[in-house]
Design an enzyme around this catalytic site. Structure first.
Site, PDB file in Angstrom:
ATOM      1  N   SER A 150       0.784  -1.205   0.017  1.00  0.00           N
ATOM      2  CA  SER A 150       0.059  -0.096   0.057  1.00  0.00           C
ATOM      3  C   SER A 150       0.888   1.107   0.017  1.00  0.00           C
ATOM      4  O   SER A 150       1.871   1.201   0.440  1.00  0.00           O
ATOM      5  CB  SER A 150      -0.934  -0.125   1.222  1.00  0.00           C
ATOM      6  OG  SER A 150      -1.648   1.344   1.337  1.00  0.00           O
ATOM      7  N   TYR A 165      -1.384  -0.558  10.158  1.00  0.00           N
ATOM      8  CA  TYR A 165      -1.286  -0.894   8.819  1.00  0.00           C
ATOM      9  C   TYR A 165      -0.032  -0.420   8.296  1.00  0.00           C
ATOM     10  O   TYR A 165       0.717  -1.079   7.058  1.00  0.00           O
ATOM     11  CB  TYR A 165      -2.503  -0.416   8.218  1.00  0.00           C
ATOM     12  CG  TYR A 165      -2.730  -0.919   6.761  1.00  0.00           C
ATOM     13  CD1 TYR A 165      -3.317  -2.265   6.346  1.00  0.00           C
ATOM     14  CD2 TYR A 165      -2.523  -0.062   5.764  1.00  0.00           C
ATOM     15  CE1 TYR A 165      -3.528  -2.598   5.239  1.00  0.00           C
ATOM     16  CE2 TYR A 165      -2.727  -0.388   4.541  1.00  0.00           C
ATOM     17  CZ  TYR A 165      -3.283  -1.786   4.256  1.00  0.00           C
ATOM     18  OH  TYR A 165      -3.613  -1.930   3.086  1.00  0.00           O
TER      19      TYR A 165
END
Length: 241
Positions: A150, A165
């Site tokens: 990501s 995350y």
């Protein structure tokens, strides 16, 4: 086009063998669908075996379900043995399973238990699974490893939010670079892919279509033998680490 990416019948004994973790929904499911359409024999892995079975049936006979909790050493070893007995090799590993898009947290006050859980699944899971499957990847003539990452884990874009995350994806990017250099002599291409903001259960509504996000993953999974390795990509184009 290299031998491992040519479209073949799903029942072809020499079709590429691909494993996708977290394949029962979202980007993982669509990646399975697109790889199957290219003639790959796809192993759709998920923690819940019933969810894996139902998802595989939605796509068709080229897709086979498998139970896999990426945090479990026993599951990783069991799946490696199954792939060894059924196929004798693995051509594509897509490390897609991920948890805890913790937008409710800030790094200064983060619950470190959540951070540890994210690291177990988002970093140590792919690392452990890659180690377990390396003999099978080395048995392929065109092996590819794709770590679904990501932009939230890119150094240039790190902010105070979603710390579990973001940190786990930053570390996954580092693992990608290290594996690419370690496995270069084996001619295994290893890359990280950011699918972008995609409308999934994790990403929420308003993102791009899932098919567009998965296309970048499939691009990295089907690179030619002289393709890049150790890179970070979105839509087939390099982005900063």
């Amino acid at each position: 086009m290299p031998a491992d990416t040519r479209a073949k019948s799903p029942d072809s004994p020499d079709g590429p063998v691909s494993l996708v973790t977290g394949g029962n929904r979202g980007i993982g499911l669509e990646t399975c669908r697109q790889l199957a359409a290219l003639g790959h024999r796809v192993v759709l892995a998920a923690r819940d075996p019933e969810a894996a079975r139902l998802a595989a049936e939605r796509i068709g006979p080229a897709v086979h379900p498998a139970r896999l909790d990426v945090t479990s050493t026993a599951d990783a070893d069991r799946l490696a043995q199954h792939l060894r007995e059924r196929y004798g090799r693995l051509d594509v590993l897509v490390n897609n399973a991920a948890i805890h898009y913790d937008t409710w947290q800030r790094v200064s006050t983060a619950d470190l238990a959540v951070v540890r859980e994210a690291a177990e699944t988002n970093l140590l899971g792919p690392w452990q699974l890659t180690q377990a499957l390396l003999p099978l990847l080395r048995a392929s003539r065109h092996a590819r490893i794709v770590n679904v990452s990501s932009g939230a884990g890119a150094l240039d874009d790190l902010g105070p939010g979603a710390p579990a995350y973001s940190i786990s994806k930053l570390a996954l990017n580092g693992l990608t670079r290290m594996l690419a250099r370690d496995l270069a002599a084996d001619r295994i291409l290893v890359n990280a892919v950011c699918p972008g903001w995609v409308a999934t259960d994790m990403g929420g509504s308003g993102g791009r279509p899932v098919a567009e996000g998965a296309a970048g993953v499939v691009w990295a999974a089907t690179l030619p033998d002289d393709g890049p390795t150790g890179g970070f990509f979105r839509d087939g184009r390099p982005i900063p680490f």
